[in-house]
Design a protein around this motif. Structure first.
Motif, PDB file in Angstrom:
ATOM      1  N   GLY B 114      29.620  18.778 -19.130  1.00 31.19           N
ATOM      2  CA  GLY B 114      30.052  17.269 -19.775  1.00 31.19           C
ATOM      3  C   GLY B 114      28.686  17.101 -20.823  1.00 31.19           C
ATOM      4  N   PRO B 115      29.141  16.201 -21.482  1.00 33.51           N
ATOM      5  CA  PRO B 115      28.331  15.711 -22.854  1.00 33.51           C
ATOM      6  C   PRO B 115      27.291  14.939 -22.207  1.00 33.51           C
ATOM      7  CG  PRO B 115      30.639  15.763 -23.935  1.00 33.51           C
ATOM      8  CD  PRO B 115      30.532  15.720 -22.428  1.00 33.51           C
ATOM      9  N   ALA B 116      27.516  14.166 -20.697  1.00 35.28           N
ATOM     10  CA  ALA B 116      26.345  13.824 -20.389  1.00 35.28           C
ATOM     11  C   ALA B 116      26.036  14.298 -19.308  1.00 35.28           C
ATOM     12  CB  ALA B 116      26.967  12.070 -19.917  1.00 35.28           C
ATOM     13  N   ALA B 117      25.468  15.524 -19.086  1.00 34.28           N
ATOM     14  CA  ALA B 117      24.484  16.291 -18.086  1.00 34.28           C
ATOM     15  C   ALA B 117      22.830  15.863 -18.649  1.00 34.28           C
ATOM     16  CB  ALA B 117      25.314  17.510 -18.680  1.00 34.28           C
ATOM     17  N   ARG B 118      22.612  15.821 -19.492  1.00 32.83           N
ATOM     18  CA  ARG B 118      21.168  15.606 -20.066  1.00 32.83           C
ATOM     19  C   ARG B 118      21.155  13.940 -19.225  1.00 32.83           C
ATOM     20  NH1 ARG B 118      18.431  18.476 -23.747  1.00 32.83           N
ATOM     21  NH2 ARG B 118      19.320  19.815 -24.788  1.00 32.83           N
ATOM     22  N   GLU B 119      21.686  13.433 -19.503  1.00 34.20           N
ATOM     23  CA  GLU B 119      21.516  11.142 -19.408  1.00 34.20           C
ATOM     24  C   GLU B 119      21.818  11.415 -18.086  1.00 34.20           C
ATOM     25  OE1 GLU B 119      23.902   8.839 -21.541  1.00 34.20           O
ATOM     26  OE2 GLU B 119      24.333   7.633 -19.634  1.00 34.20           O
ATOM     27  N   VAL B 120      22.073  12.242 -16.970  1.00 35.00           N
ATOM     28  CA  VAL B 120      22.535  11.942 -15.475  1.00 35.00           C
ATOM     29  C   VAL B 120      21.687  12.835 -14.838  1.00 35.00           C
ATOM     30  CG1 VAL B 120      23.374  13.163 -13.973  1.00 35.00           C
ATOM     31  CG2 VAL B 120      24.886  12.162 -15.360  1.00 35.00           C
ATOM     32  N   ILE B 121      21.172  13.768 -15.233  1.00 33.08           N
ATOM     33  CA  ILE B 121      19.385  14.418 -15.088  1.00 33.08           C
ATOM     34  C   ILE B 121      18.626  13.071 -15.479  1.00 33.08           C
ATOM     35  CG2 ILE B 121      17.961  16.026 -15.432  1.00 33.08           C
ATOM     36  CD1 ILE B 121      20.471  16.816 -13.797  1.00 33.08           C
ATOM     37  N   ALA B 122      18.183  12.809 -16.521  1.00 28.75           N
ATOM     38  CA  ALA B 122      16.920  11.652 -17.017  1.00 28.75           C
ATOM     39  C   ALA B 122      16.913  10.954 -15.886  1.00 28.75           C
ATOM     40  CB  ALA B 122      17.488  11.777 -18.571  1.00 28.75           C
ATOM     41  N   TRP B 152      18.202  24.107 -14.154  1.00 26.31           N
ATOM     42  CA  TRP B 152      18.174  24.985 -14.920  1.00 26.31           C
ATOM     43  C   TRP B 152      19.263  24.308 -16.153  1.00 26.31           C
ATOM     44  CZ3 TRP B 152      19.532  27.026 -10.900  1.00 26.31           C
ATOM     45  CH2 TRP B 152      20.162  28.065 -10.898  1.00 26.31           C
ATOM     46  N   MET B 153      19.490  25.022 -17.257  1.00 23.96           N
ATOM     47  CA  MET B 153      20.648  24.281 -18.377  1.00 23.96           C
ATOM     48  C   MET B 153      21.417  26.450 -18.358  1.00 23.96           C
ATOM     49  SD  MET B 153      19.589  21.842 -21.164  1.00 23.96           S
ATOM     50  CE  MET B 153      20.979  20.331 -21.480  1.00 23.96           C
ATOM     51  N   GLU B 154      22.693  25.860 -18.512  1.00 22.50           N
ATOM     52  CA  GLU B 154      23.186  27.248 -19.310  1.00 22.50           C
ATOM     53  C   GLU B 154      23.261  26.861 -20.691  1.00 22.50           C
ATOM     54  OE1 GLU B 154      26.748  28.125 -16.013  1.00 22.50           O
ATOM     55  OE2 GLU B 154      27.458  28.504 -18.454  1.00 22.50           O
ATOM     56  N   ASP B 155      23.988  26.046 -20.627  1.00 25.31           N
ATOM     57  CA  ASP B 155      24.101  25.845 -21.895  1.00 25.31           C
ATOM     58  C   ASP B 155      24.380  23.701 -22.256  1.00 25.31           C
ATOM     59  OD1 ASP B 155      26.984  24.639 -21.693  1.00 25.31           O
ATOM     60  OD2 ASP B 155      27.316  26.152 -21.293  1.00 25.31           O
ATOM     61  N   GLN B 156      23.915  23.310 -23.518  1.00 27.65           N
ATOM     62  CA  GLN B 156      23.822  22.373 -23.841  1.00 27.65           C
ATOM     63  C   GLN B 156      24.455  20.914 -22.807  1.00 27.65           C
ATOM     64  OE1 GLN B 156      21.649  21.030 -25.585  1.00 27.65           O
ATOM     65  NE2 GLN B 156      20.770  22.650 -26.080  1.00 27.65           N
ATOM     66  N   GLU B 157      25.386  21.755 -22.378  1.00 31.28           N
ATOM     67  CA  GLU B 157      26.692  20.619 -21.469  1.00 31.28           C
ATOM     68  C   GLU B 157      26.864  21.241 -20.115  1.00 31.28           C
ATOM     69  OE1 GLU B 157      30.130  19.524 -23.680  1.00 31.28           O
ATOM     70  OE2 GLU B 157      29.700  19.079 -24.413  1.00 31.28           O
ATOM     71  N   THR B 158      25.781  22.382 -19.158  1.00 28.35           N
ATOM     72  CA  THR B 158      26.188  22.400 -18.355  1.00 28.35           C
ATOM     73  C   THR B 158      24.246  22.809 -17.845  1.00 28.35           C
ATOM     74  OG1 THR B 158      28.034  23.967 -18.995  1.00 28.35           O
ATOM     75  CG2 THR B 158      26.915  24.603 -16.951  1.00 28.35           C
TER      76      THR B 158
END
Ligand SMILES: [Zn+2]
Lengths: 109, 188
Positions: B114-122, B152-158
């Motif tokens: 989802g688009p918030a994946a970065r935020e959850v990790i941060a 690791w990131m698979e793509d910008q949302e994964t």
């Protein structure tokens, strides 16, 4: 918050990823050594106000041990360097000579 | 032979991201001199992927290599093929000084989509998750609140997160709380 650059994985790791490993560059004295040497190795530690050399481990990270040179007074970090050395490398000494002229630490200067 | 199951039986949570336990994943930890051409060749033979540079991840559809430290790599292969991959790896390493172990059942793996994946990790790890600072193709070993983990990131949302199996419940609950729909920060 202390931030140290890990020389092995290149991450600027903040304190919570790191584990402090005490004083750097100790010479190990084991079985067969004199009581004085053994006592010194086990118990005698520097507690300087100013330049200090420490061991740190990137525990929540690449897992490697490394060395850090920093100031216990201002918390300034002069630099970090490889664990595979028995004394601070030339580039760290250069920084210290500039920033803390006349520094001493154990028998180093 | 016992039936292998996911640590939490395939748990999932829908919030800021779709959080799910990944299907069983074959993982081989390899300790060796990663700059050695023979080691690189063996890794390629076992995973089909090229050994990435420092902090790199080259993963395609559950198959690939993660850079873990200057002398450690994590090899990802399909769960059913892990024994064969390990045998192949050991054989192609030959006399090279190395240690390779199947750690598949010692790990848990979660996926955030989802688009918030970065935020959850941060919210959980002391890592700069800004676009540009962390991107697909990178791997990061760090901590999530109180436990060690890597992602690791698979793509910008994964984003895929891997941790010790013994802390799977802690990690799942942690990621769920950080994905609570009422806790959006919308920073990135
Ligand atoms: Zn590191």
């Amino acid at each position: 918050m202390l931030i140290l650059h890990c020389p092995y994985c290149g991450i600027d790791a903040e304190e919570t990823e790191l584990h402090a490993g005490g004083e750097a560059h100790l010479t190990r004295f084991g079985p067969g050594s004199s009581d004085d040497d053994f006592e010194g190795y086990l118990f005698m530690r520097e507690n300087p106000r100013g330049v200090h050399f420490e061991r740190w481990r990137h525990a929540n990270g690449c897992g490697k041990w490394f060395h850090a040179a920093r100031c216990t007074n201002t918390l300034e970090v002069f630099g970090t360097y490889s664990a595979q050395t028995t004394e601070p490398p030339e580039e760290i000494r250069k920084i210290l000579a500039k920033k803390r002229p006349g520094w001493t630490w154990r028998d180093l200067k | 032979m016992s039936e292998a199951v996911q640590p939490l039986g395939g748990s999932a949570f829908d919030g800021l991201v779709h959080l799910s336990e990944a299907p069983l994943q074959g993982m081989i930890t390899l300790r060796a001199d990663l700059s050695d051409a023979a080691v690189k060749k063996a890794i390629k033979a076992a995973t089909g992927q090229t050994m990435p540079d420092i902090r790199g991840a080259s993963v395609q559809e559950g198959q690939g290599v993660l850079w873990m430290s200057p002398d450690e790599a994590m090899l990802l292969v399909p769960y059913a093929e892990v024994d064969a991959a390990l045998a192949k790896l050991t054989k192609s390493l030959g006399k090279v000084h190395a240690l390779a172990v199947n750690v598949s059942d010692a790990r848990a793996m979660f996926s955030l989509r989802g688009p918030a994946a970065r935020e959850v990790i941060a919210k959980l790890a002391p890592v700069d998750m800004a676009p540009g600072a962390f991107e697909p193709g990178m791997v990061r070993r760090t901590r999530f609140a109180q436990v060690a983990g890597a992602f690791w990131m698979e793509d910008q949302e994964t984003i895929h997160v891997v941790c010790f199996r013994s802390v799977a419940r802690y990690m799942f609950d942690l990621l769920s709380v950080a994905s609570d729909p009422a806790s959006a920060v919308d920073f990135f």
